[in-house]
Design a protein around this motif. Structure first.
Motif, mmCIF file in Angstrom:
data_model
loop_
_atom_site.group_PDB
_atom_site.id
_atom_site.type_symbol
_atom_site.label_atom_id
_atom_site.label_comp_id
_atom_site.label_asym_id
_atom_site.label_seq_id
_atom_site.Cartn_x
_atom_site.Cartn_y
_atom_site.Cartn_z
ATOM 1 N N ARG A 34 0.827 -1.206 0.000
ATOM 2 C CA ARG A 34 0.000 0.000 0.000
ATOM 3 C C ARG A 34 0.863 1.259 0.000
ATOM 4 O O ARG A 34 0.619 2.205 -0.754
ATOM 5 C CB ARG A 34 -0.935 0.009 1.216
ATOM 6 N N GLU A 83 2.796 1.784 -3.406
ATOM 7 C CA GLU A 83 1.983 2.330 -4.492
ATOM 8 C C GLU A 83 1.868 3.853 -4.381
ATOM 9 O O GLU A 83 1.887 4.564 -5.395
ATOM 10 C CB GLU A 83 0.607 1.674 -4.492
ATOM 11 N N ARG A 143 5.328 5.265 -5.314
ATOM 12 C CA ARG A 143 5.649 5.087 -6.744
ATOM 13 C C ARG A 143 4.802 5.973 -7.649
ATOM 14 O O ARG A 143 5.308 6.568 -8.609
ATOM 15 C CB ARG A 143 5.451 3.600 -7.105
ATOM 16 N N TYR A 144 3.502 6.065 -7.346
ATOM 17 C CA TYR A 144 2.578 6.719 -8.272
ATOM 18 C C TYR A 144 2.011 8.039 -7.758
ATOM 19 O O TYR A 144 1.338 8.748 -8.509
ATOM 20 C CB TYR A 144 1.423 5.769 -8.609
#
Length: 287
Positions: free
Chosen positions: A82, A85, A88-89
């Motif tokens: 979680r 993510e 990273r994004y």
């Protein structure tokens, strides 16, 4: 007569100097500091403000990141996925009704100089039991690396076992929700690395490209400098972390080097691109 520093203390002092030489900010000795966490919100806020985000965006993104890192009721793998993510994004936030979601990027992947790379030592973490990792690497206030150092006469395996036990639920599982690289090393055996959920036998060695084994700390310092150079560290985190069936994986050195060589050949429009395979534990090793 003044007491001479222990050999592991000398190693730790030298490694801290290495990181400051790489451009990392030294945060200090956090042995007595209260409430050490894997997300230091004030440091994150400082960096996001410098990158132009509003207080409202920062507050909303911080709350989402803290919620993602909360390990109650989930496995470390789930909490780490979680938070990864979001790293990273970016974090989707909505600061007003009727306003489309906007992304707050916790890390500037394209411009390393816009990020705050820092290191703290003797970071006391309190979960079920108190533990104190030797060094913790922070990226914009987010703990993305933990380093355990041993004196030359003590096997690196002991550092790996410390890293593993610290991740267990009775200890400090929640602190490792943001961890990307876990490293153990000494001056005689060099450096071994894994990531959150990596079992002892799957830690691998990073061998320096130009080893200078006669220099003080040559077996340890050179691979640390190569792995933790800012651009390479961001590349490892952004492009080489894999979540697969409950196990998080990080590439072996030859896989990383092969991927970078393939990228270079593609850039030059050359043929001969290689296929990379990650080493996967057998089913009996997944328990």
């Amino acid at each position: 007569m003044l007491e001479q520093p222990r050999s592991e203390r000398k190693t730790q002092n030298r490694v801290i100097q290495l990181f400051t030489g790489l451009g990392y900010r030294y945060l200090g000795d956090w042995r007595e500091r209260e409430n050490n966490r894997c997300i230091e919100v004030e440091y994150l806020r400082e960096n996001l403000l410098k990158r132009g985000y509003s207080e409202a965006h920062i507050s909303a993104a911080s709350q989402k990141l803290l919620a993602a890192a909360e390990a109650n009721g989930v496995t470390l793998y789930q909490a780490n996925l979680r938070t990864y993510e979001l790293l990273r994004y970016g974090v989707p936030v909505q600061i007003a009704a009727g306003v489309p979601n906007e992304h707050v990027h916790l890390v500037d992947w394209e411009r390393p100089e816009n990020n705050d790379f820092a290191i703290a030592e003797e970071v006391t973490i309190k979960g079920g039991y108190e533990r104190r990792p030797d060094l913790v690497i922070y990226l914009n206030g987010i703990a993305i690396g933990v380093i355990e150092l041993k004196r030359g006469a003590v096997s690196v395996v002991e550092g790996i076992r410390q890293l593993w036990s610290n991740q267990e639920a009775p200890f400090n599982l929640a602190f490792f929700a943001t961890a990307q690289l876990l490293l153990a090393g000494n001056d005689t055996q060099g450096l071994r690395y894994g990531t959150a959920t990596t079992k002892e036998k799957f830690y691998v060695e990073w061998k320096p490209k130009a080893p200078d084994e006669n220099a003080p700390g040559g077996r340890l310092d050179r691979p640390l400098a190569e792995m933790c150079e800012k651009t390479r560290l961001l590349d490892l985190i952004r492009n080489f972390m894999i979540f697969d069936g409950g196990i998080k994986k990080v590439p072996r050195q030859h896989q990383y080097d092969g991927a970078k060589a393939a990228q270079l050949r593609l850039t030059k429009r050359e043929g001969g691109v290689i296929c990379l395979l990650y080493t996967s534990p057998s089913p009996r090793d997944r328990g």
